[in-house]
Enzyme design. Sequence first.
Site, mmCIF file in Angstrom:
data_model
loop_
_atom_site.group_PDB
_atom_site.id
_atom_site.type_symbol
_atom_site.label_atom_id
_atom_site.label_comp_id
_atom_site.label_asym_id
_atom_site.label_seq_id
_atom_site.Cartn_x
_atom_site.Cartn_y
_atom_site.Cartn_z
ATOM 1 N N ILE A 1 47.269 48.772 43.790
ATOM 2 C CA ILE A 1 46.411 49.858 43.740
ATOM 3 C C ILE A 1 46.971 51.140 44.679
ATOM 4 C CG2 ILE A 1 43.935 50.614 43.810
ATOM 5 C CD1 ILE A 1 43.207 47.568 43.550
ATOM 6 N N ASP B 1 52.260 51.314 55.359
ATOM 7 C CA ASP B 1 52.262 49.948 54.803
ATOM 8 C C ASP B 1 53.162 49.052 55.514
ATOM 9 O OD1 ASP B 1 51.568 48.970 51.634
ATOM 10 O OD2 ASP B 1 53.089 47.709 52.649
ATOM 11 N N ILE C 1 48.140 48.125 59.983
ATOM 12 C CA ILE C 1 47.073 48.785 60.285
ATOM 13 C C ILE C 1 46.081 48.169 61.753
ATOM 14 C CG2 ILE C 1 46.422 49.385 58.074
ATOM 15 C CD1 ILE C 1 44.701 46.959 57.844
ATOM 16 N N SER D 1 45.181 40.042 49.013
ATOM 17 C CA SER D 1 44.468 40.235 48.057
ATOM 18 C C SER D 1 44.299 38.746 47.077
ATOM 19 C CB SER D 1 44.559 41.289 47.312
ATOM 20 O OG SER D 1 45.632 41.292 46.710
ATOM 21 N N THR E 1 36.125 44.648 47.171
ATOM 22 C CA THR E 1 36.191 43.804 45.659
ATOM 23 C C THR E 1 34.832 43.414 45.359
ATOM 24 O OG1 THR E 1 37.319 42.013 44.621
ATOM 25 C CG2 THR E 1 36.725 42.037 47.174
ATOM 26 N N ASP E 2 34.616 43.359 43.838
ATOM 27 C CA ASP E 2 33.458 42.475 43.568
ATOM 28 C C ASP E 2 33.204 41.134 43.950
ATOM 29 O OD1 ASP E 2 35.257 41.498 41.883
ATOM 30 O OD2 ASP E 2 34.150 41.836 40.020
ATOM 31 N N GLU E 3 34.469 40.201 44.203
ATOM 32 C CA GLU E 3 34.316 39.122 44.727
ATOM 33 C C GLU E 3 33.416 38.601 45.848
ATOM 34 O OE1 GLU E 3 37.788 36.640 44.662
ATOM 35 O OE2 GLU E 3 38.718 38.317 43.189
ATOM 36 N N TYR F 1 39.500 34.690 50.713
ATOM 37 C CA TYR F 1 39.604 36.014 50.463
ATOM 38 C C TYR F 1 38.464 36.700 50.307
ATOM 39 C CZ TYR F 1 40.225 40.202 47.534
ATOM 40 O OH TYR F 1 40.160 41.187 46.937
ATOM 41 N N LYS G 1 37.018 39.972 52.850
ATOM 42 C CA LYS G 1 36.657 41.417 52.394
ATOM 43 C C LYS G 1 35.280 41.441 52.604
ATOM 44 C CE LYS G 1 38.940 43.882 50.657
ATOM 45 N NZ LYS G 1 39.285 45.074 51.202
ATOM 46 N N ASN H 1 41.510 44.685 38.789
ATOM 47 C CA ASN H 1 42.497 45.694 38.344
ATOM 48 C C ASN H 1 43.552 45.200 37.446
ATOM 49 O OD1 ASN H 1 42.396 48.398 40.381
ATOM 50 N ND2 ASN H 1 40.602 47.224 40.291
ATOM 51 N N ASN I 1 39.316 34.478 30.673
ATOM 52 C CA ASN I 1 40.769 34.358 30.919
ATOM 53 C C ASN I 1 41.676 33.986 29.853
ATOM 54 O OD1 ASN I 1 40.238 35.142 33.796
ATOM 55 N ND2 ASN I 1 40.395 33.065 34.399
ATOM 56 N N GLY J 1 36.613 26.108 44.141
ATOM 57 C CA GLY J 1 35.497 27.367 44.561
ATOM 58 C C GLY J 1 35.938 28.336 43.468
ATOM 59 N N TYR K 1 51.446 26.027 41.375
ATOM 60 C CA TYR K 1 51.155 25.569 39.850
ATOM 61 C C TYR K 1 51.832 24.358 39.770
ATOM 62 C CZ TYR K 1 49.457 30.185 38.701
ATOM 63 O OH TYR K 1 48.602 30.942 38.794
#
Length: 371
Positions: free
Chosen positions: A28, A48, A75, A100, A149-151, A175, A179, A205, A274, A308, A366
């Site tokens: 982003i 960064d 940072i 993220s 984030t919306d999470e 995560y 946040k 995003n 998904n 979760g 995976y």
Amino acid sequence: MRIITILMTQIFSTIMPTLLVTGGAGFIGANFILQAIKSQWANVVNLDKLTYASNLQTLAEIASNPNYHFIQGDIGNVELVSYLLEQYQPDAIINFAAESHVDRSILSPHDFIQTNVVGTFQLLEASRLYWQKLSSTKQQQFRFLHVSTDEVYGSLQPQDPAFREDTPYAPNSPYAASKAASDHFVRAYYHTYGLPTLTTNCSNNYGPRQFPEKLIPLTILNALDSKPLPIYGDGQNVRDWLYVIDHCEAIYLVLQQGKVGETYNIGGLNEQANLTVVERICAILDELAPKSNSHYSSLITFVKDRPGHDRRYAIDCSKISRDLGWQPQENFDSGLLKTVQWYLNNSDWVNQVRSGDYQNWLKQNYENRKL
């Protein structure tokens, strides 16, 4: 920590404001910087750390632009951040810097606490000290915009209303918890010290230049390589999908017109399961890069769900629409088509980011998830 000497090789335009953008080599952040330089929103200083998901190749086209400067750093390095603030005298800070990915937070939560919580605190502290030394006029103009984030809001059931800015926080992954903590620190620095902060909470995003650990680019690239397309559980987890350029436009609007101390939810108004997302990518690839003997959807593979796993996210973005006049310009069909086409057209970028570390992570995450 020792500060690495930085040569001031360029003089920024005095006509445009100067932004310190943290995490600007990530997905982003890089898209935002590209838009800022192309649209002449501002001079940009990009700080960064260059972790696995950062990619300076994304910003190669503006690397020599006189209104852009890159510094590698953390940072959490207060001395470095303080030095940059004094040298460049930014009019605003936009904090994209974050670990993220939920799956990585399950495997290694420490990294998320260190960057998202401790790092944001250190950035806030350096910003506060810088801001307090500004003239009263500059203090009033300064902004610290924190991208979240919306999470942080937790999980919704199918019939629940979408997340609003006043929805209670209920994070369910390391995560999301990290946040949420960073959001609370930003709020605290506004209420305690008067630092002029803004917070945005966005939905999922997608778009060009996204590191291929996330669902959409992972699906595109696995499909092109005829590899399995992993889908957690029953594939019915729902997310709201926001095209990254729409998100960047919204962030800039909040920076320009947002009310200090406020939070703005930014959503794409595109809730999709998904499984539906993966099937639509397969259908687009069937048209743009068809296989001779099969359809891409034959590669869909259901794997064991992650711990979760939130069932549904949805964003109510009526506040930013009502107060600032923002609406997403891309619907899911148009944005997804542009995204797939970008990955098809940019194989050099794809090959550069798909390193051995990335392949090792895919195997770790995976390999043992088969149902």
